[in-house]
Design a protein around this motif. Structure first.
Motif, mmCIF file in Angstrom:
data_model
loop_
_atom_site.group_PDB
_atom_site.id
_atom_site.type_symbol
_atom_site.label_atom_id
_atom_site.label_comp_id
_atom_site.label_asym_id
_atom_site.label_seq_id
_atom_site.Cartn_x
_atom_site.Cartn_y
_atom_site.Cartn_z
ATOM 1 N N ALA A 112 0.838 -1.202 0.000
ATOM 2 C CA ALA A 112 0.000 0.000 0.000
ATOM 3 C C ALA A 112 0.876 1.256 0.000
ATOM 4 O O ALA A 112 0.664 2.191 -0.777
ATOM 5 C CB ALA A 112 -0.920 -0.006 1.212
ATOM 6 N N GLN A 113 1.887 1.235 0.865
ATOM 7 C CA GLN A 113 2.738 2.410 1.012
ATOM 8 C C GLN A 113 3.546 2.699 -0.260
ATOM 9 O O GLN A 113 3.613 3.836 -0.725
ATOM 10 C CB GLN A 113 3.682 2.167 2.169
ATOM 11 N N SER A 114 4.144 1.635 -0.828
ATOM 12 C CA SER A 114 4.961 1.865 -2.013
ATOM 13 C C SER A 114 4.091 2.274 -3.200
ATOM 14 O O SER A 114 4.493 3.083 -4.036
ATOM 15 C CB SER A 114 5.794 0.633 -2.345
ATOM 16 N N PHE A 115 2.874 1.763 -3.245
ATOM 17 C CA PHE A 115 1.952 2.161 -4.316
ATOM 18 C C PHE A 115 1.638 3.651 -4.205
ATOM 19 O O PHE A 115 1.701 4.390 -5.182
ATOM 20 C CB PHE A 115 0.653 1.361 -4.233
ATOM 21 N N LYS A 116 1.326 4.078 -2.985
ATOM 22 C CA LYS A 116 0.937 5.475 -2.762
ATOM 23 C C LYS A 116 2.066 6.417 -3.179
ATOM 24 O O LYS A 116 1.852 7.380 -3.929
ATOM 25 C CB LYS A 116 0.599 5.668 -1.282
ATOM 26 N N GLU A 117 3.277 6.111 -2.714
ATOM 27 C CA GLU A 117 4.421 6.979 -3.049
ATOM 28 C C GLU A 117 4.627 7.069 -4.555
ATOM 29 O O GLU A 117 4.774 8.145 -5.121
ATOM 30 C CB GLU A 117 5.693 6.441 -2.391
ATOM 31 N N LYS A 118 4.622 5.891 -5.200
ATOM 32 C CA LYS A 118 4.930 5.844 -6.627
ATOM 33 C C LYS A 118 3.811 6.509 -7.431
ATOM 34 O O LYS A 118 4.074 7.270 -8.359
ATOM 35 C CB LYS A 118 5.097 4.387 -7.060
ATOM 36 N N PHE A 119 2.563 6.240 -7.063
ATOM 37 C CA PHE A 119 1.442 6.783 -7.824
ATOM 38 C C PHE A 119 1.453 8.308 -7.748
ATOM 39 O O PHE A 119 1.201 8.999 -8.732
ATOM 40 C CB PHE A 119 0.120 6.226 -7.273
ATOM 41 N N GLU A 120 1.790 8.837 -6.575
ATOM 42 C CA GLU A 120 1.840 10.290 -6.433
ATOM 43 C C GLU A 120 3.030 10.884 -7.181
ATOM 44 O O GLU A 120 2.945 11.963 -7.767
ATOM 45 C CB GLU A 120 1.833 10.677 -4.953
ATOM 46 N N SER A 121 4.163 10.162 -7.186
ATOM 47 C CA SER A 121 5.317 10.697 -7.916
ATOM 48 C C SER A 121 5.108 10.599 -9.431
ATOM 49 O O SER A 121 5.756 11.294 -10.201
ATOM 50 C CB SER A 121 6.611 9.996 -7.493
ATOM 51 N N GLU A 122 4.187 9.741 -9.868
ATOM 52 C CA GLU A 122 3.858 9.656 -11.296
ATOM 53 C C GLU A 122 2.783 10.676 -11.656
ATOM 54 O O GLU A 122 2.257 10.656 -12.759
ATOM 55 C CB GLU A 122 3.363 8.247 -11.650
ATOM 56 N N GLY A 123 2.397 11.524 -10.738
ATOM 57 C CA GLY A 123 1.449 12.585 -11.023
ATOM 58 C C GLY A 123 0.011 12.269 -10.669
ATOM 59 O O GLY A 123 -0.889 13.070 -10.916
ATOM 60 N N GLY A 124 -0.238 11.115 -10.087
ATOM 61 C CA GLY A 124 -1.604 10.769 -9.699
ATOM 62 C C GLY A 124 -1.926 11.287 -8.306
ATOM 63 O O GLY A 124 -1.091 11.890 -7.635
ATOM 64 N N LYS A 125 -3.162 11.053 -7.876
ATOM 65 C CA LYS A 125 -3.557 11.506 -6.554
ATOM 66 C C LYS A 125 -4.239 10.341 -5.824
ATOM 67 O O LYS A 125 -5.125 9.703 -6.378
ATOM 68 C CB LYS A 125 -4.534 12.680 -6.694
ATOM 69 N N VAL A 126 -3.782 10.076 -4.595
ATOM 70 C CA VAL A 126 -4.432 9.040 -3.799
ATOM 71 C C VAL A 126 -5.503 9.726 -2.951
ATOM 72 O O VAL A 126 -5.200 10.464 -2.020
ATOM 73 C CB VAL A 126 -3.422 8.289 -2.913
ATOM 74 N N VAL A 127 -6.763 9.507 -3.315
ATOM 75 C CA VAL A 127 -7.845 10.262 -2.675
ATOM 76 C C VAL A 127 -8.322 9.648 -1.366
ATOM 77 O O VAL A 127 -8.795 10.348 -0.483
ATOM 78 C CB VAL A 127 -9.040 10.464 -3.635
ATOM 79 N N GLU A 128 -8.224 8.321 -1.263
ATOM 80 C CA GLU A 128 -8.568 7.670 0.013
ATOM 81 C C GLU A 128 -7.507 6.626 0.309
ATOM 82 O O GLU A 128 -7.105 5.864 -0.573
ATOM 83 C CB GLU A 128 -9.949 6.983 -0.063
ATOM 84 N N TYR A 129 -7.062 6.584 1.565
ATOM 85 C CA TYR A 129 -6.040 5.617 1.974
ATOM 86 C C TYR A 129 -6.563 4.969 3.239
ATOM 87 O O TYR A 129 -6.296 5.421 4.344
ATOM 88 C CB TYR A 129 -4.733 6.380 2.200
ATOM 89 N N MET A 130 -7.379 3.926 3.072
ATOM 90 C CA MET A 130 -8.117 3.351 4.193
ATOM 91 C C MET A 130 -7.538 1.993 4.582
ATOM 92 O O MET A 130 -6.906 1.330 3.776
ATOM 93 C CB MET A 130 -9.587 3.144 3.822
ATOM 94 N N SER A 131 -7.816 1.601 5.815
ATOM 95 C CA SER A 131 -7.315 0.302 6.265
ATOM 96 C C SER A 131 -8.402 -0.473 6.996
ATOM 97 O O SER A 131 -9.453 0.068 7.322
ATOM 98 C CB SER A 131 -6.124 0.507 7.183
#
Lengths: 292, 384
Positions: free
Chosen positions: B189-208
């Motif tokens: 989850a964490q590595s996805f969030k970092e990479k997706f944001e650095s590729e210009g995307g936005k993580v709108v919800e990060y739930m657990s």
């Protein structure tokens, strides 16, 4: 709108907790035992449903009824074999026995069916309905409907029948009840039967809604239902209902915020601690003095 | 009394003869040595299917290498030990393999916890150890110079999915729903969030959610409110199936993304049609037409009468890689095999395998799409 949707989610989760909590509370009311094996009866219900539905291709209603019957058999047999011989022992002995029975059921089931989760067949074609922008699935509606029906039936049994009267009398004072000619042993068995039937039904409903079942599925819901019973006032039937719904709604709301989502279980269990500190008898429980 | 004596004598003679037997074998070794390689993993217990799959893959590799004349004419013999995915048992298994069985190398463990426990001993004892499947990042770090890994890391899966979603699918917003009680899920989850944001995307919800949760309506309702393009579900098939079903009932329309934990024939049984069109990262694709893959799948089916899962493929690759390293080293000396392993390049079933300076595998990932109750190859993603 999201708020109302979450309220519905919480209500359907809470009705499951309420069904299990009722068994806890009735048994506690009558023999002052916290029956920790109760959550596993719920698991037994789910697995019975699973085997009837997969091997005999039964539809929802017969599956539900058979699961309830098998749960009743388990509940009554456990009471006769494990708890009845200890009726006059200290309460801690009973409590430890209950934990032992719980472990036996979990690991016995694991031995029989293996540890892998099983996928419960979809007995009902799932569809979801939209009311004013709210999504409600037919399974959520069914869970609510069956829970409400069973609770009304329970209310009827406890308050309108002779056996119910005996239950209430025995719960009030076992010794006096037996002096008045009430067969306390049968009444206690009947209480276990009622509670187990509700737990078995909850097992099937949950298996339908959440699809996977495994031998350890009863632990968490069992504990949360226990919290619900304590919150409502252990020994009180309406208390278990209210407690179950409150726990369901609390859990749903705490899960729906990023901050508290990982703490949802911690929040549920801290309710138990707070209740024990602030109002040990629970919301609807009566304060009783220990008889000396 | 007499009887006892007799039994004692019998036992003694048995032990003595077995000792003599050992001695003989080692002498014979001068001409045609038997190369003993150890394997440990959960062969019983709750995750025994993982250990069994890996074992089957390794046994197939053993059979193939011996049928082809062994390594430089020396037969290979695999010795298996059960660790029940338990760290203490894993250490016992390691000691038994090294001290009693005198293995020259080890393939294992299968689960991350057990592997981490035994890994430091590999470097202490100069035994090259190669785990086929432990994805937890620190395994090779705690293990030291002799600990290698034949599969990619959890974080690689997260990054791969993020790159795929942002670049190949062109998605802009994402939501993540992960298991807070599981390092595997959390790491991805964490590595996805970092990479997706650095590729210009936005993580709108990060739930657990918690480990044993079965009701996800609360989180999914929240996610639905944010209306993301994609939803990442980094967890095992039994949980993902349930989440997907509830998501569909709630009317959530995001493209679902997944990871290697999805790979199970049970997945679509649990989820029904709720995962149709979902994509996930995996180690290999059974229907891949590349020769290495189709040969392996055919041989495995012949031997075991079923399709190999990713763990079997990883076990097979790990064994073959170890054989190649011993072959390259021309010796079973631990230090030399280690050097050879560090430099090895092996075209495996699960992609072309080599090791980076941290002894972790560098290989490509396969992206599969769920179609009906089967998977189809979507694309392959090379490491950056």
């Amino acid at each position: 709108m999201e708020l109302v949707q979450q309220l519905i989610n919480g209500l359907s989760l809470g009705s499951i907790y309420a069904l299990i909590a009722l068994g806890y509370t009735m048994v506690y009311g009558i023999i002052k035992l916290i029956n920790f094996a109760h959550g596993d009866i719920y698991m037994i219900g789910a697995f019975t449903g699973f085997y009837f539905a997969t091997t005999a291709d039964m539809s929802f209603i017969p599956t539900l009824i058979l699961a309830m019957i098998v749960s009743v058999i388990f509940g009554v047999v456990i009471e006769k074999i494990a708890y009845k011989p200890l009726r006059n022992s200290p309460r801690i002995t009973l409590l430890i026995t209950a934990i032992g029975v719980s472990l036996l059921l979990e690991n016995g089931m694991r031995y029989l069916v293996g540890p892998d989760p099983k996928s419960f067949p979809s007995l009902i074609d799932e569809s979801s309905h939209t009311f004013f922008g709210l999504q409600i699935s037919n399974i959520q509606l069914l869970t609510l409907g069956v829970s409400i029906f069973l609770m009304i039936a329970l209310e009827f049994i406890v308050f309108k029948t002779k056996t119910g009267k005996a239950m209430r009398a025995a719960s009030h004072d076992t010794e006096a009840a037996s002096l008045m000619g009430i067969n306390v042993d049968n009444t206690i068995s009947f209480t276990f039967a009622l509670g187990s039937a509700l737990a078995g039904a909850a097992g099937v409903l949950v298996a339908l809604a959440w699809t996977t079942i495994d031998p350890y599925m009863g632990i968490m819901p069992g504990l949360k239902a226990f919290v619900a019973a304590v919150l409502g006032g252990i020994g009180s039937i309406p208390g278990a209902l209210i407690g179950g719904i409150l726990i369901g709604i609390t859990e749903t709301f705490s899960k729906s915020f990023e901050m508290t989502s990982r703490l949802s279980d911690a929040i549920t269990f801290s309710i138990l601690i707070i209740i024990l500190l602030v109002k040990p008898a629970g919301l609807l429980g009566k304060v009783t003095r220990e008889k000396v | 009394m007499k009887r006892k004596l007799f039994v004692g004598a019998l036992a003694f003679s048995l032990v003595a003869s077995s000792l003599v037997g050992c001695g003989k074998k080692e002498e014979e070794g001068a001409e045609s040595k038997e190369i003993k390689i150890g394997m440990f993993g959960p062969l019983s217990g709750p995750v025994s299917t993982y250990g069994q799959s890996v074992k089957e893959g390794i046994e197939l590799a053993e059979k193939e290498v011996n049928a082809a004349g062994g390594i430089d004419g020396n037969k290979v013999k695999l010795v298996f030990e059960d660790d029940q995915a338990n760290p203490n048992q894993a250490i016992n298994a390691f000691n038994k393999l090294v001290d009693k069985e005198k293995v020259v190398a080890i393939i294992g463990g299968v689960t991350s916890g057990a592997t981490s426990a035994a890994a430091p001993k590999a470097t202490q004892k100069n035994i090259p150890m190669l785990t086929p499947t432990a994805t937890e990042p620190s395994v090779t770090e705690v293990g030291g110079d002799f600990m290698f890994r034949a599969c990619y890391l959890d974080s690689f899966q997260g990054k791969t999915m993020a790159r795929y979603a942002a670049n190949e699918l062109g998605k802009k917003t994402a939501a993540v729903l992960y298991n807070v009680g599981d390092d595997y899920s959390k790491g991805i989850a964490q590595s996805f969030k970092e990479k997706f944001e650095s590729e210009g995307g936005k993580v709108v919800e990060y739930m657990s959610y918690n480990k044993d949760d079965k009701d996800f309506n609360a989180q999914l309702t929240k996610i639905k409110g944010a209306n993301p393009d994609v939803l990442l579900l980094p967890d095992y098939y039994n949980v993902v199936g349930v989440i997907a079903k509830q998501a569909k009932t709630l009317g959530l329309n995001a493209q679902l993304l997944g990871v290697d934990g999805w790979d199970s024939s049970e997945l679509t049984k649990i989820a029904g049609d709720a995962l149709e069109g979902a994509v996930f990262v995996n180690h290999y694709y059974q229907g891949d037409e590349a020769k290495e893959v189709s040969d392996f799948v055919a041989a495995y089916e012949k031997a075991y009468g079923k399709k190999p899962d990713a763990l079997a493929a990883l076990g097979y690759d790990a064994a073959k890689t170890m054989f190649k390293a011993i072959d390259d080293a021309d010796t079973t000396d631990g230090k030399k095999v280690r050097e050879a392993l560090a430099k090895v390049e092996y075209p495996g079933v699960t992609g072309k395998l080599s090791f980076d300076e941290n002894r972790n595998a560098v290989k490509s990932a396969t992206i599969l799409k769920v179609v009906g109750d089967k998977y189809e190859l979507d694309t392959k993603v090379d490491p950056e």
